[in-house]
Design an enzyme around this catalytic site. Structure first.
Site: not given
Ligand SMILES: Cc1ncc(COP(=O)(O)O)c(C=O)c1O
Length: 446
Positions: A303-306, A343, A347, A374
């Site tokens: 199930e690859p997404g990225r 992101r 992370y 902000c």
């Protein structure tokens, strides 16, 4: 002082090369300093659609889909829609023969609106609300990956015809990635633990529900995983569980879904998922383990997404402010930030950045690139080399921004979400328009 500092022509020719492996496959650097994707100038895209703007190289997406299908011809490739989903994207992966992982009633709605074949939809999520389950059942999704005891009951109550399901297992395998995107280890909020016996209990509970038809097991180790050994270990453990299901319950499960999490590089020289290694080693490991246990070999699903959409995306921003701050750093602030790319704040992710749309004839110097929001964590790049003369109005292009950008976008500071524009064959087609103040106010009904 480097040679490039001394020779302006050398400097501009070095800057006119795109870092290998980070840009979409059709990206080219023009002598004017512009970058084209799909034969379309990013400067023109910025002028036509405004900034920030996400562009998507659809040829890149298609090429990634094809390389997965070619590398794993016997496996099912499911695109993880959470990475980026809109109707056009759903149609694109459908045309390329992939299945689609959806995670909510909203993602089911987009898939349905795109005419995506329901039997190739896989519903995921550690929490599926009654609305999510009803939407999935109404659409007739092919498989639902069950994540909790509560869900077994809820689904069993709602299903009016036998629903094919998988059980999500926490195999206790570390993908050696960022803790925020680690999901396969003991203590994870996802799935049923293999070690505690919860997974085996869940199998028994599902088998006791006439409305549910168990067809396989699933695990997902996390995201941004480069190595293959964690997948081999997961294959070993999951095959052991398949064998235990056969022994205890006399069932043969036809599918083993090893999830996604295949890494892409976010910087020059950074590692990416070893797809050739996976192709070589995991199907062999699966075959050997099945033979050892004397069970039939299940069909493999990934199930690859990225890895499908990440490198196809480039985001173009406009520089708004350049400041020299007390500690001597040069801070370049742009007109987007954590609302179109959370992101970095989530992370600590960092990105390559490039000035586009003009020639670069001055030296490159370190800069910190920040967003408009902000929060001090709204920071895209630190110590990135950018021309000494970057000024307000310049365009910045950020590659590797196709996955978990638009799909994770927010309205923080009530900034409207950026549009997504597909670029191919010299054409720019808007897939998702910019969110307007009217859109924002429409929800504010008090
Ligand atoms: C169940 C499942 N499958 C696949 C994916 C896709 O991960 P990636 O985009 O890192 O390949 C995710 C991501 O969260 C997931 O939760």
């Amino acid at each position: 002082v480097t040679l490039a500092d001394l020779l302006p022509s050398l400097r501009s020719s070095l800057y006119s090369r795109l870092e290998v492996g980070l840009w979409p496959i059709t990206a080219r650097c023009a002598p004017s300093g512009d970058v084209t994707v799909g034969g379309v100038s990013l400067t023109d895209v910025a002028a036509r659609f405004g900034t920030p703007v996400h562009v998507l190289d659809t040829a890149d997406v298609r090429a990634r889909c094809r390389s997965y299908r070619c590398a794993l011809p016997d496996a099912e490739i499911v695109y993880a829609g959470k990475a980026f989903l809109c109707r056009a994207m759903a149609r694109l992966v459908e045309e390329e023969g992939l299945s689609l992982d959806v995670c909510s009633a909203g993602e089911v709605a987009v898939a349905r609106a795109a005419g995506f074949p329901a039997e190739r939809l896989v519903l995921h999520g550690n929490v599926k609300t009654a609305e999510d389950l009803k939407a999935a059942l109404t659409a007739g999704v092919g498989r639902i990956v069950i994540d909790s005891v509560e869900e077994i009951q809820a689904l069993s109550d709602l299903a009016v015809r036998p629903q094919r399901v998988l059980i999500r297992v926490t195999p206790g395998v570390d993908g050696h990635t960022h803790s925020a995107v680690t999901t396969g280890v003991e203590g994870s909020k996802f799935g049923f633990s293999l070690a505690t016996g919860a997974a085996l209990d869940a199998v028994a509970q599902v088998l006791a529900c006439p409305a549910l038809r168990l067809v396989g097991l699933h695990c997902h180790l996390g995201s941004q995983i480069t190595g293959v050994s964690s997948f081999e270990l997961a294959t070993h453990r999951m095959t052991g569980l398949l064998a235990e299901c056969a022994r205890r319950y006399g069932i043969v499960l036809a599918e083993l879904n090893l999830g996604g999490g295949h890494a892409i590089p976010y910087g020059a020289g950074a590692g990416e998922f070893d797809l050739p290694g996976f192709t070589r080693r995991v199907p062999i490991a699966l075959g050997l383990e099945c033979a050892r246990h004397g069970i039939p070999r299940p069909r493999l699903t990934v199930e690859p997404g990225r890895a499908i959409v990440g490198r196809a995306g480039v985001t173009v921003y406009r520089v708004a402010v350049v400041k020299r701050v007390g500690d001597g750093r040069r801070i370049i602030a742009m007109d987007g930030g954590m609302s179109d790319n959370p992101r970095p704040a989530l992370y600590g992710a960092r990105y390559p950045v490039r000035v586009i749309g003009r020639e670069v004839t001055v030296s490159l110097r370190p800069a910190t690139v920040v967003g408009r929001h902000c929060e001090s964590g709204d920071l895209l790049a630190e110590d990135v080399s950018l021309p000494d003369d970057v000024h307000a109005g310049d365009l910045l292009a950020v590659p590797c921004s196709g996955a978990y950008h638009h799909s994770m976008a927010s309205n923080y500071n009530l900034v409207g979400r950026a549009p997504v524009v597909a670029l191919a064959d010299g054409r720019a087609d808007m897939l998702v328009r910019r969110e307007t103040e009217e859109d924002l106010l429409r929800r504010d009904v008090g």
